[in-house]
Every structure is written in structure tokens, then in C-alpha cells.
Design an enzyme around this catalytic site. Structure first.
Site, mmCIF file in Angstrom:
data_model
loop_
_atom_site.group_PDB
_atom_site.id
_atom_site.type_symbol
_atom_site.label_atom_id
_atom_site.label_comp_id
_atom_site.label_asym_id
_atom_site.label_seq_id
_atom_site.Cartn_x
_atom_site.Cartn_y
_atom_site.Cartn_z
ATOM 1 C CE LYS A 285 -4.366 1.609 2.035
ATOM 2 N NZ LYS A 285 -5.404 1.446 3.024
ATOM 3 C CD GLU A 374 -19.041 -2.330 8.600
ATOM 4 O OE1 GLU A 374 -19.120 -3.629 7.920
ATOM 5 O OE2 GLU A 374 -18.343 -1.505 8.003
ATOM 6 N NE ARG A 402 -22.205 -3.975 3.849
ATOM 7 C CZ ARG A 402 -21.023 -4.162 3.024
ATOM 8 N NH1 ARG A 402 -19.915 -4.727 3.666
ATOM 9 N NH2 ARG A 402 -21.108 -3.744 1.832
HETATM 10 C C1 LIG Z 1 -18.519 -1.694 4.544
HETATM 11 C C2 LIG Z 1 -17.381 -0.836 4.880
HETATM 12 N N1 LIG Z 1 -16.916 -0.526 6.044
HETATM 13 C C3 LIG Z 1 -15.817 0.128 6.393
HETATM 14 C C4 LIG Z 1 -15.289 0.751 5.168
HETATM 15 C C5 LIG Z 1 -14.160 1.907 5.246
HETATM 16 N N2 LIG Z 1 -12.898 1.363 4.539
HETATM 17 C C6 LIG Z 1 -12.461 1.910 3.272
HETATM 18 S S1 LIG Z 1 -11.306 1.228 2.744
HETATM 19 C C7 LIG Z 1 -10.977 0.432 4.119
HETATM 20 C C8 LIG Z 1 -10.021 -0.653 4.281
HETATM 21 C C9 LIG Z 1 -10.189 -1.580 2.942
HETATM 22 O O1 LIG Z 1 -8.914 -2.411 3.006
HETATM 23 P P1 LIG Z 1 -8.505 -3.433 1.697
HETATM 24 O O2 LIG Z 1 -9.743 -3.923 1.158
HETATM 25 O O3 LIG Z 1 -7.373 -4.411 2.048
HETATM 26 O O4 LIG Z 1 -8.135 -2.306 0.607
HETATM 27 P P2 LIG Z 1 -6.646 -1.426 0.544
HETATM 28 O O5 LIG Z 1 -7.088 -0.002 1.134
HETATM 29 O O6 LIG Z 1 -5.948 -2.255 1.509
HETATM 30 O O7 LIG Z 1 -6.475 -1.575 -0.779
HETATM 31 C C10 LIG Z 1 -12.028 0.230 4.903
HETATM 32 C C11 LIG Z 1 -12.114 -0.454 6.179
HETATM 33 C C12 LIG Z 1 -15.867 0.788 3.910
HETATM 34 N N3 LIG Z 1 -15.587 1.448 2.867
HETATM 35 N N4 LIG Z 1 -16.949 -0.051 3.881
#
Ligand SMILES: Cc1ncc(C[n+]2csc(CCOP(=O)(O)OP(=O)(O)O)c2C)c(N)n1
Ligand SMILES: CC(=O)[C@@H](O)[C@H](O)COP(=O)(O)O
Ligand SMILES: [Mg+2]
Length: 638
Positions: A285, A374, A402
Site C-alpha cells: 500500500k 459491522e 450494514r
Molecule cells: C462496509 C465498509 N466498512 C468500512 C469501510 C471503510 N474502509 C474503506 S477502505 C477500508 C480498508 C479496505 O482494506 P482493503 O480492502 O485491504 O483495501 P486497501 O485499502 O488495503 O487497498 C475500509 C475499512 C468501507 N468502505 N465499507
């Protein structure tokens, strides 16, 4: 590796030739690494100019190029999960010159959006929807169409992802899931799945053998089948993809997600494979920008760079911003945890955004980051409450959607002592409609046993959090993104009477009943109108005694909330007033029944008449519509 964010548009001759993926696919493969370098530098420049999501996009530069190079997009469908990583995708799909409008009103959305481009096959923002959507597209398309879902290791921790994997395997439909594993969610990724992925990456034997076989494979695609049969024989020794293989996916990986040649060759092979395929790639990342590689949490998103000062001048004494509501919550959480060892705090993967970093450090044994889960977060709290603990679920309003069934079924019906600290209530500005907290008052107000507070400022937030926490039953406190009006915050925590409002100013003719942080603009409007102003504090239960008194002494009641009008706090007042013998005119102000696109928060509020001027104007229009002769009040005269 870049260690500076370019402030001038970089020279990107190859990227400038790519106005759509068809032009990308016309490039010789050997030019792709150069394209990746230019794309990465352009991405750094753009996000430096506009702000927005940062680390995730840097991590998928090579993947994005390889996917559009091998798949015939948009005919082949590419579905991104969450979508915060799609700035490279937007640059390569005809929006390179629009990137400086990113997340600005009328400009590009920060997430894929169907109305924005045919290459944005599915609107996202909430995580873990990509596999379901991709499978739906696959099942709804002719067999020859290829469909790819790109999901991160964080998004893979949500139950919905496994619901989709389970069904995809059942259908046996050709599709590819690319698992982009950078070991990060927003915080470091957590849980058994993260550990499992880490074990895969650590299995040196597997990696060296697979690396070796893939090196052969990448040059002799036909050997792919042979090597897979060979691998079958050794599979017993190594179990990297077992989880997915047992679910019915053909697992391939882990692959270096920044090795363009490997990506292209592997995707070319996989594109023609039958049945559900899962490609596990390993990325970093923030890849390519040193500070973001070092601090992927801090660089998950970036504020736009301040323009470089022409000359060094002392910064003018700007009004010091008050604390963010998330930090008021975080401080309250720590103060209360120090007094009550039954407090247990839960976040579904939003530690930093919810203001819980301090709490996690000071009370690690009472802190649970449950990953992007969630539904589990809410029912985990219910289970804790069954055992006499006092759980606090810190959750963004939009993400609480959610976990709604769990709020109903596991908490409200059982009348369990769970406190919901709901952040990002109301409009959230640049993240737009997928992240707005527009509906929580509506969907919580209808639940028996719930008490719901809507604090109007920072001190009210602290005191109402304390009050809700003391309440023995399901309680919610909702507060907005960002900072408040900057009132003094009393350290002493006082239990306020539940269902009791506070009168801010006595006026005549019009009474404004404000629920939450729109009290500030409401105060200005009330003063100009000579109206009574009340900070209602509680959406449920309502202060019925006060409402009756106001209805008996005013000619127009006005409710105000940063929640959809439909079924919101104003509707609660309307339902109550309907019981009265003598009706009283009621004007309900709030979010209209339409999707409000992204933009600056205050500007969005002004556009829907929820700034001071808009509130006053809407009230005056109602007075005129009532016919001034029917309205003897002072307001009409102004
Ligand atoms: C249902 C939901 N919960 C929380 C979030 C907040 N959120 C946005 S990006 C993220 C992390 C995602 O991690 P990953 O899928 O590994 O993507 P990366 O940022 O590592 O590329 C979170 C928790 C979201 N977008 N949707
Ligand atoms: C993509 C995503 O869902 C998160 O990054 C979200 O944008 C965070 O919102 P805040 O910036 O309000 O914490
Ligand atoms: Mg990740």
C-alpha cells in the site's frame, strides 16, 4: 521510488497517449513498466493537488494496467471493491484530464460510479460488494464475457465477500477474483484471515517452488496445465490456497503484484481458464512513494498540499479549530473506561477515523477491532451485554446500515445495554452519497427500546455520550464528521435527563426545534425571525411536554435535522402533534428525498437550504404560504 509529491504536472509522454484502454492494449508489452512509472508519478501529482484516497491507488498501478491490457474492458467487466483505489483506473479510462476535479462538486467521484463512465461497471464505496456484483454480471451475461472482481485483504474480511465466494463456487461460472493483499485495511488488517494470508506469504517453500514453476510457466503458457497437475501432487505438503480451493475456487498465487510481466502473463493464462479463479497478489500500500510505504495508515488518504508559499510570511493568526467530534468521542471513551471497567469498545476497522487510537493503546484488552465486519460488531456487543459488560460500538452512520438487522434483532428486541457512538452522521462532503449518514435517525427511531441523542455541539456530545452510556438499554448518539462550533467542553461528565430538551431562546410565533448540529445556523435564523429556538437533544424519546407547550403558544413549529426528512426527527414530532386536538402547522426541514452528490459539506448544506440563510428563507416562505393575515406573529412583520 518517489519521495516527493510533484507540485507541477510531470512529463508523461506515454500516459498522454492513452485516452482509453484500447490504446493501452495497442502498446508493446515492454512499454508497460514505463507506463506504470508515468502513471504513478501522475497519480502522485493529482492527489497532491486535490487530496483524496492515496495509498491504495499507488498499490494497484501495475495491476490496473495489466487488467486493462489483458481484459477487453469495458466489454469484459472489471468490478473494484471499495473503489478508493481506482484513481489509476480512472486515469487510464478517459478521465486523465479530469483528475484535478476529483471529489469536487460536479467533478469526478472518488469512487467508481456507473453514471461517470462505462468502465465504472459498479458503484462502490462500501466494501466487500465486488464479488457479488461481479457474479451477478457474469450470470447475467453471455458466456464469452469475462468478469473480474478486485478485492483487498481488508474487504475480504467481511462476511458478504464469503457469501459471494460460496455462491460463485456453487454456480461454477467463469469469473476471476483478484485478491489484492497488502496486509492493510485502513489500520493494519486483523483477524484469522489476515494471519492465514500472512502464513501463505511466509511459506518460503511454497513461494520458491511456485516462483520457480511460474518462471517456467510465464514463458511456456502451455506448461500451465502440466505444472498444475504437478502441483496437485505436492498440494498435500503445502496449503496456501486451501481456504479458497475448498470453497471451489482455483487458487493461483501469491504473485508479486508489482511485477508487470508476471501479472500480464498470469492474467493472460487465467482469462481463458474455466470456472471460478482466485488470483492472490501481494502488493505494498503506497507503493512507489516512500512516506506512504512507511506509513500506509497515515497515507490512506491525503489532504491536498498547501500551495507552496511564494515568500515566507508569518501565517496569519487563524482561528484555532476545535477538536473533531471523533476526538471528543475518543476522549470521552478513555475517561469513561478509566471510571468503569465494564466498558468495552468495538470498531469495525475504523480505529483512526473513530478517534480510538488512544483508547486502543491505553486499554488494549478492552478494545476490539473486528475488521470490516459491522454485522459481527453489533452482535458481538449484544453478546457482551448479555454478560453484564457495557459495550460501546463506534461506527460510522453509513456503515451501521450494514449492521441494521443486528441492531434490531440482537440489540433492540432483547433490550440489551449497548451504546452506539455513531460518527459521520449527516452529509460527509467529498466522500459523497455512499458515505453520507443520511438515514440513521429514520432507521433507528422506529425501533422500540432505543433512546437516540443528537448533540448540537462538542460539549453536548460529551455529556450525551455519558448519559447514553449510563442508560440501561440500547442507546445511540449521532454526531457529524469534522469539528463543531468550538464551544467550551466541560471535563465533568453529567447525566442529562433523557427526553428533555433545552430552550436556547424565547421568541414568538415561530418555534424552531433543532435536532443536532444544525443548531448553529438555526440560531442565526431564529434571531432574524424573532423565533423561539430549542435544542431538542433527544430524537427518542421526544420532549412531549415542551412540544405541547410550544404548540399552544406558537403559530408555526419548525423541525430541523441533518437526516432525511422522510421518517426523521421531524416526522416523530409530526406523529406526536397528530395526536393533539388543536393542530398546529409544522414545517419539517432536513435532507430532501434525493441523492446528494459529493462536494464541500457547507456548500451542499447551503444548496439544500440548511444554512442560516436557507433556514430563514424556508420559514419565511411557509409563513407567506400560510397567508400573512393568518399569521399575526412578529416574524411576518420582519
Ligand atoms: C462496509 C465498509 N466498512 C468500512 C469501510 C471503510 N474502509 C474503506 S477502505 C477500508 C480498508 C479496505 O482494506 P482493503 O480492502 O485491504 O483495501 P486497501 O485499502 O488495503 O487497498 C475500509 C475499512 C468501507 N468502505 N465499507
Ligand atoms: C474509502 C472509505 O470508506 C474510507 O476511507 C472513508 O472514506 C473514510 O472516511 P473519513 O475520511 O470520514 O474517515
Ligand atoms: Mg488491504
Amino acid at each position: 521510488m518517489f519521495d516527493q509529491i510533484p507540485r507541477q504536472r510531470p512529463h508523461t509522454p506515454l500516459l498522454d497517449q492513452i485516452d482509453d484502454p484500447a490504446q493501452l492494449r495497442a502498446l508493446p508489452e515492454k512499454q508497460l513498466p514505463q507506463l506504470a512509472t508515468e502513471l504513478r508519478e501522475y497519480l502522485l501529482y493529482c492527489v497532491g493537488q486535490t487530496g483524496g484516497h492515496f495509498g491504495a491507488g499507488l498499490g494497484v498501478v501495475e495491476l490496473t494496467i495489466a487488467l486493462h491490457y489483458i481484459y477487453n474492458t469495458p466489454e469484459d467487466r472489471l468490478v473494484w471493491d471499495v473503489g478508493h483505489q481506482t484513481y489509476p483506473h480512472k486515469i487510464l479510462t478517459g478521465r486523465r484530464e479530469q483528475m484535478l476535479s476529483m471529489r469536487q462538486q460536479g467533478g469526478l467521484s472518488g469512487f467508481p460510479k456507473r453514471s461517470e463512465s462505462p468502465y465504472d461497471t459498479f458503484g462502490v464505496g462500501h466494501s466487500s460488494t465486488s464479488i457479488s456484483a461481479a457474479l451477478g454480471m457474469a450470470l447475467g451475461s453471455p458466456d464469452e464475457r469475462r468478469v473480474v472482481a478486485v478485492i483487498g485483504d481488508g474487504a475480504m474480511t467481511a462476511g458478504m465477500a464469503f457469501e459471494a465466494l460460496n455462491h460463485a463456487a456453487h454456480t461454477g461460472r467463469d469469473m476471476l477474483v483478484v485478491l489484492n493483499d497488502n496486509r492493510m485495511s485502513i489500520s493494519k488488517n486483523v483477524g484469522g484471515l489476515a494471519t492465514y494470508f500472512a502464513r501463505i506469504l511466509a511459506s518460503k517453500t511454497y513461494l520458491s517452488m511456485r516462483e520457480g514453476s511460474r518462471k517456467i510457466l510465464s514463458v511456456i503458457p502451455k506448461a500451465w496445465q502440466l505444472a498444475r497437475r504437478t502441483e496437485e501432487h505436492v498440494k498435500g505438503m503445502i496449503t496456501p490456497g486451501t481456504l479458497f480451493e475448498e470453497l471451489g475456487f482455483n487458487y493461483v498465487g501469491p504473485l508479486d503484484g508489482h511485477n508487470m510481466q508476471d501479472l500480464v502473463h498470469t492474467l493472460r493464462n487465467l482469462r481463458n481458464q474455466r470456472g471460478p479463479q482466485l488470483l492472490h497478489i501481494v502488493t505494498t500500500k503506497g507503493k512507489g512513494f516512500g512516506p506512504a510505504e512507511e506509513d500506509p495508515v497515515g497515507y490512506h488518504a491525503l489532504n491536498k498540499l498547501e500551495p507552496e508559499p511564494k515568500v515566507q510570511v508569518a501565517a496569519p493568526e487563524t482561528k484555532k479549530k476545535g477538536p473533531k467530534y471523533q476526538d471528543i468521542f475518543g476522549q470521552w471513551l478513555c475517561d469513561t473506561a478509566a471510571l468503569d471497567d465494564k466498558l468495552i469498545a468495538i470498531t469495525p476497522a475504523m480505529c483512526e477515523g473513530s478517534g480510538m487510537v488512544d483508547f486502543a493503546e491505553r486499554f488494549p484488552e478492552r478494545y476490539h477491532d473486528v475488521a470490516i465486519a459491522e454485522q459481527h460488531a453489533v452482535t458481538l456487543a449484544a453478546g457482551l451485554a448479555c454478560e453484564g459488560q457495557k459495550p460501546v460500538v463506534a461506527i460510522y452512520s453509513t456503515f451501521l446500515q450494514r449492521g441494521y438487522d443486528q441492531m434490531v434483532h440482537d440489540v433492540a428486541i432483547q433490550n440489551l445495554d449497548v451504546t452506539f457512538a455513531i460518527d459521520r452522521a449527516g452529509l460527509v462532503g467529498e466522500d459523497g452519497p455512499t458515505h453520507a449518514g443520511s438515514f440513521d435517525l429514520t432507521f433507528m427511531r422506529c425501533l422500540p427500546n432505543m433512546v437516540i441523542a443528537a448533540p448540537s455541539d462538542e460539549n453536548e456530545c460529551r455529556q450525551l455520550l455519558y448519559t447514553a452510556y449510563q442508560h440501561k438499554g440500547p442507546a445511540a448518539v449521532r454526531y457529524p464528521r469534522g469539528t463543531g462550533p468550538g464551544v467550551e467542553i466541560k471535563q465533568e461528565m453529567t447525566e442529562l435527563p433523557i427526553g428533555k430538551a433545552r430552550v436556547i431562546r424565547e421568541g414568538a410565533s415561530v418555534a424552531i426545534l433543532s435536532f443536532g448540529t444544525l443548531l448553529a445556523p438555526a440560531r442565526e435564523a431564529a434571531e432574524r425571525l424573532g423565533a423561539t429556538l430549542v435544542d431538542m437533544r433527544w430524537v427518542k424519546p421526544l420532549d412531549e411536554e415542551l412540544i405541547n407547550r410550544l404548540a399552544d403558544s406558537h403559530e408555526l413549529l419548525v423541525t430541523l435535522e441533518e437526516n432525511t426528512i422522510a421518517g426523521g426527527a421531524g416526522s416523530a414530532v409530526a406523529e406526536y402533534l397528530n395526536q393533539r386536538i388543536r393542530p398546529v402547522p409544522l414545517l419539517q426541514l432536513g435532507l430532501p428525498d434525493k441523492i446528494i452528490e459529493h462536494g464541500k459539506h457547507q456548500k451542499l448544506l447551503a444548496e439544500i437550504g440548511l444554512d442560516a440563510k436557507g433556514i430563514e428563507e424556508q420559514i419565511r416562505r411557509r409563513i407567506e404560504a400560510m397567508g400573512n393575515n393568518n399569521f399575526n406573529g412578529q416574524a411576518a412583520a420582519i
